[in-house]
Design an enzyme around this catalytic site. Sequence first.
Site: not given
Length: 617
Positions: A134-136, A266-267, A269-270, A295, A375, A383, A565
């Site tokens: 997960q790079c973002q 942890p999200y 989606g990506m 999304h 982070d 958003y 979340k």
Amino acid sequence: MAPAMDPCSFASFSKCTTKHLNLVFHVDFERRVIKGKVSLTLEVLEDKLSCLTLDTKDLTITKVIANGQVASFSMGTKHSFNGTPLEIQLPLEVFRGQHVIVEVTYETSPRASSLQWLNPEQTAGKKQPYLFSQCQATHCRSMIPCQDGPSVKHTYYAQVSVPKELVAVMGALRDGQETDPQDNSRTIYRFRQTVPIPSYLIALVVGSVESREIGPRSRVWSEKELVDQAAYEFAETETMLKTAENLIGPYVWGQYDILLLPPSFPYAGMENPCLTYATPTLLAGDRSLAGVIAHEISHSWTGNLVTIKNWEHFWLNEGHTVYLERMIARCLESEQFRQFKAIGGWKEMQEAVNMFGEKNPITNLVPCLDEVDTDQAFSCIPYEKGFAFLYHLEELLGGPEVFMGFIKSYIQLFAYSSISTDEWKDHLYTYFKDKVEILNKVDWNGWMHTPGMPPVKNRYDTTLADVCIALCQRWVQANEADLASFSEADVKNLSSPQLIEFLALLLHEKPIPLSHVKRMQEVYNLNGIKNAEIRFRWLRVCLRAKWDEAVPLAFKMATEQGRLKFTRPLFRELHGFEKFRQETVGVFVKHRACMHPVAVALVSKDLNVDQPQSKAA
């Protein structure tokens, strides 16, 4: 276009820009490292290039070669969260407009912030290990030495060697596989990404996964235990893709696959090109959480095709994507449903502002990120504040059809490039040149550079929310004698989104008494609902009412999945329940080894717990 300044990167953006990466990965599960070699094709931007800097984080660099000649290199000063600059002295002179190929041989750290290594017992199948990246936003540098900023977009080709019982997939088109010629117990998978992307969109997954076709250009990937359920849940993917294309133009990425990750992702989606990541918390059994896929599909245009110049402009990615996601919902459901989703988003924004503090500059739509960990700054504000701003402009400029004309033209103009808020604003003024007087009345500073809630409160259609508001107020105003008047019929005709909204409304009120919460469970049986969005809000309502019986259920949800979340607010609520505060810290410490590194860092901060020290690279 002038080179971008990026407060989150050390890379030499003004000297050179990456045009292509050639990646060779050897995935070592035993040592939990990737042995890598990357060849960066760099275009020179200054008159004469003699040195350059790349981003790294916890990488061990063993060799650098430039155009076939050995290059000297050194590691700069390590930064607490931005990593360590890799400073390279070129053994030759290259000039403006020329290309130089810099090849770096390296190894990742077992603690690389972009990678999560899972033991077999952390997977659905329980037999094979699993790896996902997960790079973002700024974690690609812990997997690949690169210019790790969104202003630089490049193509890539990759060869990934993995144990033969596992499968590798990437955010790219598949380009075949073969037995590793150096080790016949391993398989090499090949991938090509021919559309230029920023480094944060590079994605790698290795595990015991298989796929099902869900459309003419889509497959869903997962461990076999969940793949059929995932195929059912995401069956409407092609319909959403076609709807998006009708709104904003052709999908340029070829394949649109979805990969269902293990629970620690942890999200929600990506939006990795060609391979959207999705959390298993979306498996609600009723397709009610398809908005997450809408999304991520929308990101194929806003974020992936038109990208931001640096992370201070993150709202351009996310605000436009939420806007498009809700326009897809408008096409597939109704305008009332779009308005209903906007109401829920406004409440989520209010909660984020409350968490950070209404004076905190991180709640600006365009925050300053100098010496700020991206982070730690992550929230729903770019958003939902971004969406609220675009909706405000839509109202001022002529409605959804008129404003979608602007969105489409924005994407066509800036496709394949990275832009800033000022460039977006300039195009807005150009497109609406006959409405400049209206635009000049917008409170630009209030929206862009002022913390807290927006300067204008949008008015949304409450048709679908009215029943939720009424039921919430019945519970808030009820006394003990009124509790008998509640029954299962209250919620029988509510959709999942309406039940979510009802509970979200309760969370914006003072906590209701424990007797009320017990009665709510008795008549609505909310403990029996599997939908993660409903369960999450219900457990928070219970914890605020100090219901001891909800505590083990909240611990279970906070630890069995890792979506920020859900996990962060649940741990915060549990920590706020004083009699369980010490146990909450103990549960987190016990489970953090199974959590994603980003989640560990953020929950540690929330609970004021020291993080385990990583070894210096």
